[in-house]
Design a protein around this motif. Sequence first.
Motif, PDB file in Angstrom:
ATOM      1  N   ALA A  92       0.818  -1.217   0.000  1.00 16.64           N
ATOM      2  CA  ALA A  92       0.000   0.000   0.000  1.00 16.64           C
ATOM      3  C   ALA A  92       0.849   1.263   0.000  1.00 16.64           C
ATOM      4  CB  ALA A  92      -0.936  -0.006   1.200  1.00 16.64           C
ATOM      5  N   ASP A 120      -0.719   4.554   1.558  1.00 16.95           N
ATOM      6  CA  ASP A 120      -1.989   5.050   1.006  1.00 16.95           C
ATOM      7  C   ASP A 120      -3.132   4.270   1.648  1.00 16.95           C
ATOM      8  OD1 ASP A 120      -4.243   5.655  -0.489  1.00 16.95           O
ATOM      9  OD2 ASP A 120      -3.166   5.748  -2.387  1.00 16.95           O
ATOM     10  N   TYR A 177      -5.915   2.902  -0.708  1.00 15.59           N
ATOM     11  CA  TYR A 177      -5.449   1.749  -1.475  1.00 15.59           C
ATOM     12  C   TYR A 177      -5.310   0.521  -0.568  1.00 15.59           C
ATOM     13  CZ  TYR A 177      -2.722  -0.963  -4.857  1.00 15.59           C
ATOM     14  OH  TYR A 177      -2.271  -1.919  -5.714  1.00 15.59           O
ATOM     15  N   LYS A 207      -8.651  -0.992  -0.108  1.00 22.46           N
ATOM     16  CA  LYS A 207      -9.039  -1.740  -1.317  1.00 22.46           C
ATOM     17  C   LYS A 207      -8.302  -3.076  -1.386  1.00 22.46           C
ATOM     18  CE  LYS A 207     -10.262   2.167  -4.312  1.00 22.46           C
ATOM     19  NZ  LYS A 207      -9.933   2.891  -5.561  1.00 22.46           N
TER      20      LYS A 207
END
Length: 570
Positions: A92, A95, A98, A101
């Motif tokens: 990641a 982030d 992200y 996700k």
Amino acid sequence: MLSDWIPLLRDLRQYRKEWLTHDVVAGLSVTAVQVPTAIAYANLAGFPPEVGLYASILPVLIYALFGSSRQLMIGPDAATCAMIAALLLPIAGGDLDYYLKLSAGMALTAGLLMVFGGMTHMGFIVNFFSRPILIGFLNGIALSIIAGQLGKLLGIAVANLDFGPSLMELAGRLGEMDGYSLGVGCATLVLLILIQHYLPRAPAALIALLVAGLTVFLLGSDMGSVKLVGEVPSGLPSFSLPGLGYEGVQGIFISAVGLVIVCFTSGMLTARSFAARNGYGINADQEMRAIGFANMASGLCGGFAVTGADSRTAVNDASGGKTQLVSVVAALATAGIVLFLTQPLGHLPIPALAAVLIFSAWGLLDIAGIRRLRVIDHFEFSLSLLTTVGVLAIGVLPGVVLAITLALLNVLIKIYRPADTLLGIVPGVVGYNDISLSEDARPVPGMMIYRFDAPLLFFNADYFKARVLSLVDSAEPKPRWFVLNAESISQLDITGAQAIDDLIIELQNRGVRLAVARPKLYMRKYGQPMGLGKKIGAENIFYSVHSAVETLLAREAQAHNCVHGVQNDR
């Protein structure tokens, strides 16, 4: 039938009115433990607190429908959260969006793999992960969790995530320690220990966090340096795909496979232990599908990977829960808290959550299991320790893969050079038994009875042949018959059959004849085309060791009498 896929329907058809009170009380008791631990585990993985709560609603409901266990509670777990953080945080790159996700995508991918595995009857894979590996894995996870939470307990923001570097960084920054944070964390830890000791059935995490949160709230500015959870958004999660794309899924696929191993194995161990305690069976394929569906639901609603939770399952069982209606009550109660009671959750102090995680991680440590392994089997003790070291030193997934590889290698070594036994007459024991059982045991005169305790396959066929010839050559006096007890040769391939064929000739060259006792039917597959039966002789193949010994002794006695009769005639 629909009830085969949704066991809750079957349980509800057989439901008794008197169970309802037990299930509702158990569901509320589980909620009291589930809410604070969900926030703590989200904190462990580096997620916002609401993500842990999202993973405790729909996935719990989904498992309630599809799971075969009546007690197992699904939800965030220390081992899976630690694994998620170790695998995905480096990808990641800081982030958070992200990272969320990635975690949702991995839960969805792992869930799909488990559903597919359950539908193709792959539930048996749980039997391939030995107890020493699981003990070592959980010990490694526990130590990594404890190390990772020490910084939060001390009020120090540690940059390193790995076990060794994080401890070294923490040691070098002890001067930055915040006394208030340490006080809150240690007081919470002490309170957890006292509650467990004096009130073992009470929701220790809930009580300890309520006390810690209330204390920090009342003292106000005097405790200003203590970090809090912060605002927890109210409202239920929305459904969406993680949106990683094909390349994104490729990047996490191997990690998802590792997550399947951890989630399914951990969940099954918990489900089996409580099912055995309550006197019913567990369907491994059904469990694999159910845990898979729960993970898919978690991924779709913005959560992360879930599995069977030991502590919440124990609370369910201790509270008298009878069916998976407990999970339905717990999920609905958690949803109610997410909708209406999120504001108080924001006042929970981070050091107190760290204390809850350290307390939970300490419960994962199986010191007694390690000691037991040390006494029973040195290799499995070493394997368990190596798994722990691997998890701490090279990472969660590589450490587990290394341990599983070593365990499989150990199995191959044991099959390559298996245990074998010479049988004979043991005083006081009926039949023909291992002559190492007693110093007074003796072989049958003129006969060597041998049992090979493994399949006879291509990779141990040469060892088998060499071992037999070595025993014959070293025997004094040399036997006239070599009786192969085939009862433990559970498999045979063409290389193994060729080894027996070679052995017939080698033994004949040494003046020894081969007899076979207790042959298996599958031996005909290779024995008939190669003519092994004719070479050994149908008269030298027996259905038991006893008949082989008695027949061969009688045959030799008859031959001996014939020889003496001829000599007397002369």
